[in-house]
Scaffold this motif. Structure first.
Motif, PDB file in Angstrom:
ATOM      1  N   LEU A 117      -7.121   3.748  -2.136  1.00 66.22           N
ATOM      2  CA  LEU A 117      -7.061   2.594  -1.250  1.00 66.22           C
ATOM      3  C   LEU A 117      -8.305   2.589  -0.356  1.00 66.22           C
ATOM      4  CD1 LEU A 117      -3.112   2.860  -0.396  1.00 66.22           C
ATOM      5  CD2 LEU A 117      -4.349   1.202  -1.813  1.00 66.22           C
ATOM      6  N   GLU A 118      -8.727   3.573   0.019  1.00 69.17           N
ATOM      7  CA  GLU A 118     -10.042   3.722   0.521  1.00 69.17           C
ATOM      8  C   GLU A 118     -11.419   3.621  -0.153  1.00 69.17           C
ATOM      9  OE1 GLU A 118      -9.747   7.691   2.345  1.00 69.17           O
ATOM     10  OE2 GLU A 118      -8.085   7.140   3.719  1.00 69.17           O
TER      11      GLU A 118
ATOM     12  N   ALA B 226       0.718  -1.281  -0.049  1.00 67.05           N
ATOM     13  CA  ALA B 226       0.033   0.107  -0.040  1.00 67.05           C
ATOM     14  C   ALA B 226       0.848   1.321   0.014  1.00 67.05           C
ATOM     15  CB  ALA B 226      -0.996  -0.067   1.102  1.00 67.05           C
ATOM     16  N   ASP B 227       1.914   1.257   0.838  1.00 68.11           N
ATOM     17  CA  ASP B 227       2.872   2.462   0.984  1.00 68.11           C
ATOM     18  C   ASP B 227       3.543   2.514  -0.423  1.00 68.11           C
ATOM     19  OD1 ASP B 227       2.332   2.889   3.704  1.00 68.11           O
ATOM     20  OD2 ASP B 227       3.982   1.803   4.040  1.00 68.11           O
TER      21      ASP B 227
ATOM     22  N   THR C 198      -3.906   6.613  -5.142  1.00 64.71           N
ATOM     23  CA  THR C 198      -4.049   7.672  -3.999  1.00 64.71           C
ATOM     24  C   THR C 198      -4.302   6.880  -2.691  1.00 64.71           C
ATOM     25  OG1 THR C 198      -6.111   8.364  -4.674  1.00 64.71           O
ATOM     26  CG2 THR C 198      -4.386   9.185  -5.858  1.00 64.71           C
ATOM     27  N   ARG C 199      -4.523   7.463  -1.628  1.00 65.67           N
ATOM     28  CA  ARG C 199      -4.978   7.130  -0.762  1.00 65.67           C
ATOM     29  C   ARG C 199      -6.470   6.994  -0.823  1.00 65.67           C
ATOM     30  NH1 ARG C 199      -2.059   7.436   4.230  1.00 65.67           N
ATOM     31  NH2 ARG C 199      -3.955   7.592   5.397  1.00 65.67           N
TER      32      ARG C 199
ATOM     33  N   VAL D  64       0.928   4.239  -3.563  1.00 56.79           N
ATOM     34  CA  VAL D  64       0.923   5.655  -2.865  1.00 56.79           C
ATOM     35  C   VAL D  64       2.311   6.311  -3.355  1.00 56.79           C
ATOM     36  CG1 VAL D  64       0.476   7.476  -1.458  1.00 56.79           C
ATOM     37  CG2 VAL D  64      -1.011   5.273  -1.504  1.00 56.79           C
TER      38      VAL D  64
END
Length: 225
Positions: free
Chosen positions: A92-93, A78-79, A88-89, A82
């Protein structure tokens, strides 16, 4: 400074408990999915294996200590997604923009997985500096063990080996240098050696002093004796 993942021979972390021989490959179903997603994202070509290893090393010590093996993989992935601008964050959300992603054409198709995995990602290269050492030669691992190119950067030289005397077991050929490759500084290939160390050269109170540890170390990690 020793990073949290560099645990070899450290007191206080308890013994290594091997899994049973008949243990399943994946303890939980989502572990297989974590591996699959990580490999699929790697196929997008936005980073290399050294970059991904460093991403796991950069997890916060608190998270690294409490996460399971595949939780570390997913958190680091995930890091990376991004950091490299792949997602983008918000993506991921589940709140990102709809539509086809710019990297969609690079997606790893199911019918190609077996061939890609069979091909692997060889790290041996032609060229580079000539070998300095030969089998049987005594060498010392560099002090400090830190990455000499990037402060706090990735390295494959474990801290417990820094300053220890060992002996060249064999030359593996010339391979991509991870300390450079992990940080986008080029492959900088170097000779890679299998180096044999007595346990007593690595730790003050080894349980079995005559045991040996063999480490694969790049040429710039080593000094002649």
């Amino acid at each position: 400074m020793t990073r949290v993942h560099d645990m070899g021979g450290r007191f206080g972390d308890g013994p290594v408990v091997p899994e049973a021989e008949d243990a399943p490959v994946f303890a939980e179903d989502w572990h297989a999915r974590a591996l699959a997603v990580t490999l699929a994202c790697g196929a997008l070509g936005q980073w290399n294996i050294d970059t991904s290893r460093h991403a796991r090393e950069k997890l916060s010590p608190k998270d690294y200590a409490r996460f399971s093996y595949y939780e570390k993989w997913i958190a680091a992935l995930a890091d990376l997604l991004v950091e490299k601008g792949v997602l983008t964050r918000a993506d991921l959300e589940g709140k990102g923009a709809a539509g086809l992603h710019k990297l969609a054409e690079r997606a790893l198709k199911a019918e190609n997985v077996a061939g890609v995995l069979a091909k692997g990602g060889p790290a041996d290269r032609e060229g580079g500096p000539p070998p300095r050492f030969s089998p049987g030669q005594a060498v010392r691992a560099r002090i400090p063990a830190d990455n000499a190119l990037v402060d706090g950067g990735h390295t494959r030289l474990p801290a417990y080996a820094a300053g220890a005397q060992g002996y060249i077991l064999r030359l593996h050929g010339t391979h991509v240098f991870p300390d450079s490759s992990a940080h986008g500084l080029g492959e900088a290939p170097e000779p890679l050696y299998a180096v044999r160390f007595h346990a007593s050269a690595l730790w003050a109170h080894p349980e079995h002093p005559e045991d040996e540890v063999v480490l694969d170390l790049w040429q710039s990690y080593l000094e002649p004796l």
